[in-house]
Scaffold this active site. Structure first.
Site, short mmCIF file in Angstrom:
data_model
loop_
_atom_site.label_atom_id
_atom_site.label_comp_id
_atom_site.label_asym_id
_atom_site.label_seq_id
_atom_site.Cartn_x
_atom_site.Cartn_y
_atom_site.Cartn_z
N HIS A 164 -10.92 0.65 -2.28
CA HIS A 164 -12.22 0.65 -1.74
C HIS A 164 -13.16 1.48 -2.50
O HIS A 164 -13.06 2.31 -3.45
CB HIS A 164 -12.02 1.61 -0.50
CG HIS A 164 -11.26 1.09 0.71
ND1 HIS A 164 -11.29 -0.08 1.06
CD2 HIS A 164 -10.23 1.89 1.17
CE1 HIS A 164 -10.51 -0.11 2.13
NE2 HIS A 164 -9.83 0.91 2.24
N CYS A 215 -1.83 -2.83 7.72
CA CYS A 215 -1.91 -3.43 6.65
C CYS A 215 -0.51 -4.28 6.75
O CYS A 215 -0.62 -5.43 6.18
CB CYS A 215 -2.10 -2.80 5.49
SG CYS A 215 -3.53 -2.16 5.15
N ASP A 248 0.94 -1.28 0.01
CA ASP A 248 -0.04 -0.02 -0.01
C ASP A 248 0.76 1.15 -0.05
O ASP A 248 0.43 2.23 0.83
CB ASP A 248 -1.06 -0.10 1.16
CG ASP A 248 -2.01 -1.23 1.24
OD1 ASP A 248 -1.89 -1.82 0.26
OD2 ASP A 248 -2.83 -1.21 2.06
N HIS A 255 -10.46 7.14 1.85
CA HIS A 255 -8.99 7.00 1.14
C HIS A 255 -9.14 5.86 0.10
O HIS A 255 -9.81 5.13 0.12
CB HIS A 255 -7.97 6.71 2.20
CG HIS A 255 -8.24 5.47 2.85
ND1 HIS A 255 -9.09 5.13 4.13
CD2 HIS A 255 -7.57 4.20 2.76
CE1 HIS A 255 -9.24 3.95 4.23
NE2 HIS A 255 -8.29 3.29 3.47
N ASP A 292 -4.93 -0.87 -1.84
CA ASP A 292 -6.25 -0.63 -1.23
C ASP A 292 -7.00 -0.22 -2.39
O ASP A 292 -6.55 0.68 -3.00
CB ASP A 292 -6.10 0.43 -0.12
CG ASP A 292 -6.29 0.06 1.17
OD1 ASP A 292 -6.39 -1.24 1.50
OD2 ASP A 292 -6.47 0.68 2.38
N LYS A 331 -7.33 -5.24 -2.66
CA LYS A 331 -7.99 -5.19 -1.50
C LYS A 331 -9.12 -4.31 -0.77
O LYS A 331 -8.84 -3.09 -1.41
CB LYS A 331 -6.96 -6.14 -0.54
CG LYS A 331 -5.98 -4.77 0.09
CD LYS A 331 -5.13 -5.35 1.01
CE LYS A 331 -3.80 -4.28 1.43
NZ LYS A 331 -4.51 -3.35 2.12
#
Length: 241
Positions: A86, A189, A46, A119, A84, A144
């Site tokens: 989202h 993470c 990340d 974020h 990441d 993820k």
């Protein structure tokens, strides 16, 4: 004093020390460097714009890991990046819960959930991996946190500890057995990734100077303790051959 007398004196002192339960100071051997081979993999967690200076969830000194990671990556034939990713209005965002603020903790179906500022929303510049990461040989990007109702810290499992990302299968099929973890953030993470790597049976190292933490309510110390309990090795980049 003759050499014979000196030897006698030293032997006498040694005998006295032994009798008194003392020991001669022993110089510690130099630690052996950790070798990288074709079964080793570097996981870069990340390193995205949202977690870097100016980002919506910037990790203090997060940018400092980039040159360390770039240098570390050079001898690795196998590198995996994580990202990441989202959805808008993700359940881990404070903005998705009326009256809640970032860094508050709520209960969800899978357990405690820290609420974050929005974020790494899919397709945004904030979600992009830093352009300063220079690892052209990286083979795989694991995304993820794209399930709207469950967060994901680990590169191996979603936060419910049930939904796999597929990374373990990839590594095992490639016959990779030693994992080195770097990136952001140590106490979330990175830590979760390292602990899950151990659960899958990988020899696991976290490279401390190639990570930075958020440290929410003592989370950094707790993460290191949890990693140690899981059998994760804590090293620095200088420990690698």
């Amino acid at each position: 004093m003759t050499n014979l007398s000196r030897r006698k004196m030293l032997c006498a002192l040694a005998a006295t020390a032994t009798t008194m339960g003392l020991a001669w100071p022993v110089r510690a051997a130099s630690p052996r460097k950790i070798a990288i081979d074709d079964q080793s993999v570097l996981i870069v967690v990340d390193v995205q714009n949202c977690f870097l200076p100016g980002g919506s969830l910037a990790v203090k000194d997060g940018e400092q890991v980039i040159p360390v990671i770039n240098a570390l990556a050079k001898p690795f034939a196998n590198v995996v990046l994580t990202q990441d990713w989202h959805t808008p209005g993700h359940t881990s965002f404070a903005s998705a819960h009326e009256g809640k603020k970032p860094f508050e903790v709520i209960k969800l179906a899978y357990g405690d959930q820290v609420l974050w500022p929005d974020h790494c929303v899919q397709g945004t510049e904030g979600a992009a991996i830093s352009s300063q990461i220079a690892i052209p040989q990286a083979e795989l990007v694991i995304r993820k946190g794209y399930h709207k109702d469950v967060d994901s810290y680990s590169a191996f499992y979603e936060a419910d500890h049930k939904t796999p990302t597929g990374l373990a299968g990839y590594l095992k099929q490639r016959r990779l057995d030693t994992v080195f973890v770097t990136g952001l953030a140590t106490d979330f993470c990175v830590g979760w990734t390292a602990i899950d790597a151990r659960r899958f049976g990988f020899e696991t190292y976290v490279i401390e100077d190639a990570c930075r933490g958020i440290d929410v309510q003592g989370s950094l110390a707790k993460a290191w303790a949890a990693m140690a309990k899981a059998g994760v090795n804590r090293i620095k980049s200088e420990d690698i051959a």
